[in-house]
Structure formats: structure tokens, C-alpha cells
Scaffold this active site. Structure first.
Site, PDB file in Angstrom:
ATOM      1  N   ARG A 186      34.286   6.171  23.351  1.00  0.00           N
ATOM      2  CA  ARG A 186      33.801   6.966  22.221  1.00  0.00           C
ATOM      3  C   ARG A 186      34.294   6.427  20.881  1.00  0.00           C
ATOM      4  O   ARG A 186      33.661   6.588  19.850  1.00  0.00           O
ATOM      5  CB  ARG A 186      34.245   8.419  22.389  1.00  0.00           C
ATOM      6  CG  ARG A 186      33.501   9.376  21.482  1.00  0.00           C
ATOM      7  CD  ARG A 186      34.214  10.706  21.282  1.00  0.00           C
ATOM      8  NE  ARG A 186      34.594  11.352  22.502  1.00  0.00           N
ATOM      9  CZ  ARG A 186      35.839  11.783  22.766  1.00  0.00           C
ATOM     10  NH1 ARG A 186      36.814  11.615  21.885  1.00  0.00           N
ATOM     11  NH2 ARG A 186      36.108  12.379  23.903  1.00  0.00           N
TER      12      ARG A 186
ATOM     13  N   TYR B  53      15.923  16.143   2.270  1.00  0.00           N
ATOM     14  CA  TYR B  53      15.258  16.208   3.572  1.00  0.00           C
ATOM     15  C   TYR B  53      15.350  17.635   4.117  1.00  0.00           C
ATOM     16  O   TYR B  53      16.425  18.225   4.161  1.00  0.00           O
ATOM     17  CB  TYR B  53      15.985  15.224   4.485  1.00  0.00           C
ATOM     18  CG  TYR B  53      15.439  15.031   5.866  1.00  0.00           C
ATOM     19  CD1 TYR B  53      14.153  14.561   6.069  1.00  0.00           C
ATOM     20  CD2 TYR B  53      16.250  15.267   6.974  1.00  0.00           C
ATOM     21  CE1 TYR B  53      13.679  14.348   7.350  1.00  0.00           C
ATOM     22  CE2 TYR B  53      15.793  15.051   8.254  1.00  0.00           C
ATOM     23  CZ  TYR B  53      14.495  14.588   8.435  1.00  0.00           C
ATOM     24  OH  TYR B  53      14.039  14.374   9.711  1.00  0.00           O
TER      25      TYR B  53
ATOM     26  N   ASP C 189      21.899  10.491   0.680  1.00  0.00           N
ATOM     27  CA  ASP C 189      20.988  10.106   1.760  1.00  0.00           C
ATOM     28  C   ASP C 189      20.187   8.924   1.236  1.00  0.00           C
ATOM     29  O   ASP C 189      19.256   9.075   0.448  1.00  0.00           O
ATOM     30  CB  ASP C 189      20.092  11.289   2.140  1.00  0.00           C
ATOM     31  CG  ASP C 189      19.173  10.964   3.323  1.00  0.00           C
ATOM     32  OD1 ASP C 189      18.910   9.770   3.563  1.00  0.00           O
ATOM     33  OD2 ASP C 189      18.704  11.909   3.979  1.00  0.00           O
TER      34      ASP C 189
ATOM     35  N   LYS D  38      14.979   4.738  10.703  1.00  0.00           N
ATOM     36  CA  LYS D  38      13.914   4.229   9.841  1.00  0.00           C
ATOM     37  C   LYS D  38      14.043   2.706   9.696  1.00  0.00           C
ATOM     38  O   LYS D  38      13.769   1.995  10.643  1.00  0.00           O
ATOM     39  CB  LYS D  38      13.960   4.945   8.496  1.00  0.00           C
ATOM     40  CG  LYS D  38      14.091   6.490   8.619  1.00  0.00           C
ATOM     41  CD  LYS D  38      12.822   7.153   9.080  1.00  0.00           C
ATOM     42  CE  LYS D  38      12.987   8.599   9.529  1.00  0.00           C
ATOM     43  NZ  LYS D  38      13.552   9.510   8.579  1.00  0.00           N
TER      44      LYS D  38
HETATM   45  C1  LIG Z   1      14.212  10.818   8.942  1.00  0.00           C
HETATM   46  C2  LIG Z   1      15.169  11.192   7.893  1.00  0.00           C
HETATM   47  C3  LIG Z   1      16.382  11.782   8.222  1.00  0.00           C
HETATM   48  C4  LIG Z   1      16.752  12.152   9.633  1.00  0.00           C
HETATM   49  O1  LIG Z   1      16.799  11.064  10.487  1.00  0.00           O
HETATM   50  P1  LIG Z   1      16.597  11.272  12.068  1.00  0.00           P
HETATM   51  O2  LIG Z   1      17.059   9.995  12.634  1.00  0.00           O
HETATM   52  O3  LIG Z   1      15.158  11.583  12.272  1.00  0.00           O
HETATM   53  O4  LIG Z   1      17.470  12.423  12.471  1.00  0.00           O
HETATM   54  C5  LIG Z   1      17.250  12.067   7.192  1.00  0.00           C
HETATM   55  N1  LIG Z   1      16.940  11.814   5.916  1.00  0.00           N
HETATM   56  C6  LIG Z   1      15.782  11.258   5.562  1.00  0.00           C
HETATM   57  C7  LIG Z   1      15.510  10.988   4.133  1.00  0.00           C
HETATM   58  C8  LIG Z   1      14.857  10.936   6.538  1.00  0.00           C
HETATM   59  O5  LIG Z   1      13.694  10.407   6.180  1.00  0.00           O
END
Ligand SMILES: *Cc1c(COP(=O)(O)O)cnc(C)c1O
Length: 394
Positions: free
Chosen positions: A59, A114, A186, A211
Site C-alpha cells: 500500500r 466539478y 483541480d 483524463k
Molecule cells: C473527471 C474529472 C474529475 C474526476 O475524475 P474521475 O477519475 O472521473 O473520478 C475531477 N475533476 C475534473 C475537472 C474532471 O473532469
């Protein structure tokens, strides 16, 4: 955890390819093995008592996670003190918030954040005694007015992943640091390749690596990078919560890092071309892309970012839902689905007014978010043109 090339005078593209590679330990292979592991054996009782050795328990890290962390740390730049890994982007956000907040704290969150981030703040954080206030993403230094004696952290998203307002991060961070608050960003849209948040005054930079870092729509993954001030809190939070990521996903995230520069350059070029083309279409009343001179955040984008990715939104002229649906049902290269950052183009309708609380959202028509993938741009234009024909006919 030093990246292998921390002091080397390499350009970012070179660093993306070379960092985190321990070729001798990898027995000459270019990529690290996918280490599946819980137990790590200690050679002697003394080693065990003192938790000696590079790895202690699955972990807490493996040679595979270390390679990815080193590569990401090099990408974030010299301000980065460490990188935590999480099983999704949302888990990266919630882990970072839980690591820095405690009961009785006040949290400031950008109104364009988000939506599941907001759900977490309004749900679990509220239950645990943390109060959240949402603020106008364009507030800049005016954020000072929202501070309370117990304001502990600020979360920004730059730009918002549907509406694309660009907060002035250096201005917000300056106010936050004068008042002892931690700034979280973010940074999923630009990635650290095009936006080095930590150098803009952010303390914790978060990626939904699902992403662009992954880049192929085949993993769920999150990363959390912190500066030296925030890293002790963050790493403690990660340990206490037991957050870690699966070995195959770690490997795929690292593979994504190796090609990030070429993929993003292509996304950027194609998306800008599509955005400029869409701006000339009579069906489109506004294109929300920070890289366009017409975008209200363009000056901030030029100042704080070194590039744009493949995601932006458009506002259509007022039309009934069935016209928008006709467009969505006609396009073939633009798939309809959540997430983005993979090789494929996507389209999704959205409506920020359903969840915003600090700012009004009245774009002047139906809104669509587009992800421009790695397809041929002329094919993408032709596909959307057919969609617009259906939109006009409906
Ligand atoms: C998709 C996304 C998230 C969350 O990511 P996941 O891997 O789907 O949990 C957080 N912030 C933004 C801006 C996103 O586009």
C-alpha cells in the site's frame, strides 16, 4: 523521492520520456515491471523492527508506483515535494480535502468546480463539520471578503471543465497565504504540462489522471502533487485513509505520461482549429475556449498557462431540445459520454444552472461540451456540419 533527472537541464518533453526510469533495476527493459504486491519480506529481524528497506508494504509503494511518482514529480517542477496516487480523480480530490481539513473548518470552493466535488463538500464534509462557501471563479483578490477566522482551504478549478471561467490563481493564492489557508487546484484540464499550478502559488495540485495522463479512456486514476508545506499533511492523510492505486492502472498512467506531450500538442492544435471554425458557424453564438482571443479569461490563460487541451464548450443559438437532440443523434465521430482526455472525440450537453449557487449561468442558448480527439480535423468538421444540418432541419 528524487526524480532521476531533477538537476538535468532537459526540456519538458525529454523529462517526460526519461524521468522515473531506473534501467538497471529494470534489468535493461525500458519500462518498469507491473509489481503486484502486498507483502514485502525483510531479510533480518533488525530490518523488520526498524522498517528498513526501500519498500515496506504494498500500500505504501512499489517499484511501479515509484517510477510514476518520479515522472510526475519531474513534470510538476521543482516546487513539487511529492506525489500521491489515488484510484480515481474524485478520490484524489476527496483525499486531499480530508487530509487538510478538520471539523470546525471553513472551506472556499470555486462555483465552477466539478460537480461531484461539490457533492462531497455538501455531503460528507458537511456531516463531518466542515462548512463550504462557493465563490465566483472571477473573484480574484476579492476572495478576501469571503474569509472567516476558520477558513482553512480554498479549492479552485482552472478552468471549470464545463463553463471554462479562468480564476486568477496567483491573486487568490496571495490572499490565501496571507491568511494561512491552503490552496488546492483541480488542474485536470491543462495538466502540469501546460499549467504548473505549484509555481502559481497552489499548494496541492490535483489531476483526474483518468483524463489526459491516462489518455486512452482505459483507466480510472488520480494524482495529488504537493509543495513542501503541504506534503507532510497530504502524505499523512493518504496513509491514514489507506488510499492507494492498482498496479495495472499505475503502469498505464506511466505509459500515458511518456506520450503526454505529443498527444496534448495534437489535442491543442485540433481543438483550437475546431473552436475557430465553430466561431464562424451561424448555429453557434459563443465558443468557450480560453485560447480564443474572444474568451474573457484569455489574458489570464496567456499569463499562467503554456497551452490548452482539447476540451471546450459551445453555446448554440436558442433552439428546442429536439433540435439539439437531432444534432447529438446525427454526429458519428463525436461519441456521447462522460469523461474526456482520451484519443476520441466526445460531445455532451450540460447545464451549469442546475447546481451553481454563487453565480448565475445564463449562456444564451443550449450548451454542448466538446472533446476534440486525435481524429482528422476535416472529418470532425464534416461530422459536426452534418449535425448542424440536422439541428437546422428539426
Ligand atoms: C473527471 C474529472 C474529475 C474526476 O475524475 P474521475 O477519475 O472521473 O473520478 C475531477 N475533476 C475534473 C475537472 C474532471 O473532469
Amino acid at each position: 523521492m528524487k526524480p532521476s533527472n531533477q538537476s538535468a537541464p532537459f526540456g519538458t518533453e525529454t523529462s517526460l520520456v526519461t524521468s522515473g526510469r531506473d534501467t538497471a533495476a529494470q534489468k535493461g527493459f525500458v519500462n518498469p515491471p507491473v509489481v503486484r504486491g502486498s507483502t514485502v519480506l525483510y531479510p533480518t529481524a533488525e530490518d523488520l523492527h526498524e522498517h528498513r528497506g526501500e519498500y515496506q508494504y504494498g500500500r505504501h509503494g512499489t517499484p511501479t508506483t515509484k517510477a510514476l511518482q518520479q515522472a510526475l514529480q519531474a513534470l510538476e517542477g521543482p516546487k513539487c515535494a511529492g506525489v500521491g496516487l489515488a484510484p480515481s480523480g474524485l478520490a484524489a480530490i476527496t483525499t486531499a480535502l480530508l487530509a487538510v481539513l478538520k471539523s470546525g473548518d471553513h472551506l472556499l470552493v470555486c462555483d465552477n468546480a466539478y460537480r461531484p466535488t461539490r457533492n462531497f463538500c455538501n455531503g460528507l464534509l458537511a456531516r463531518y463539520g466542515v462548512e463550504t462557501t462557493y465563490f465566483d471563479p472571477l473573484i480574484g483578490a476579492g476572495i478576501a471578503a469571503h474569509f472567516k477566522p476558520n477558513t482553512r482551504a480554498i479549492l479552485v478549478e482552472a478552468p471549470g471543465s464545463q463553463s471554462f471561467e479562468l480564476p486568477d490563481i496567483p491573486a487568490i493564492a496571495k490572499v490565501a497565504h496571507e491568511r494561512g489557508a491552503i490552496v488546492l487546484d483541480d488542474n485536470t484540464w491543462a495538466t502540469p504540462l501546460y499549467h504548473r499550478s505549484l509555481e502559481q502559488g497552489v499548494d496541492i495540485s490535483i489531476q483526474a489522471a483518468t483524463k489526459y495522463i491516462g489518455g486512452h479512456s482505459d483507466i480510472m486514476f488520480g494524482t495529488i502533487s504537493a509543495n513542501a508545506e503541504a506534503w507532510p499533511l497530504l502524505t499523512e492523510g493518504i496513509r491514514l485513509l489507506g488510499v492507494c492505486a492498482g498496479p495495472d492502472d499505475v503502469f498505464l498512467a506511466l505509459r500515458g505520461v511518456r506520450t503526454l506531450a505529443v498527444r496534448l500538442a495534437h489535442h491543442q492544435r485540433s481543438a483550437l482549429e475546431m473552436a475557430r471554425w465553430l466561431a464562424t458557424r451561424p448555429e453557434v453564438v459563443n465558443v468557450l475556449h480560453p485560447g480564443l482571443e474572444s474568451h474573457p479569461g484569455h489574458a489570464i490563460w496567456k499569463r499562467d498557462f503554456t497551452g490548452a487541451s482539447g476540451l471546450f464548450s459551445i453555446v448554440l443559438k436558442p433552439a428546442p431540445q429536439k433540435a439539439v437532440d437531432a444534432l447529438l443523434n446525427t454526429v458519428r465521430l463525436f461519441g456521447m459520454g462522460y469523461s474526456w482526455g482520451g484519443f476520441e472525440s466526445l460531445v455532451i450537453p450540460f447545464d451549469c444552472s442546475s447546481y451553481r449557487t454563487a453565480t448565475a449561468w445564463s449562456p444564451g442558448g443550449p450548451t454542448l461540451r466538446l472533446h476534440i480527439g486525435l481524429e482528422n480535423v476535416e472529418d470532425l468538421k464534416a461530422d459536426l456540419s452534418r449535425g448542424f444540418d440536422a439541428f437546422n432541419a428539426a
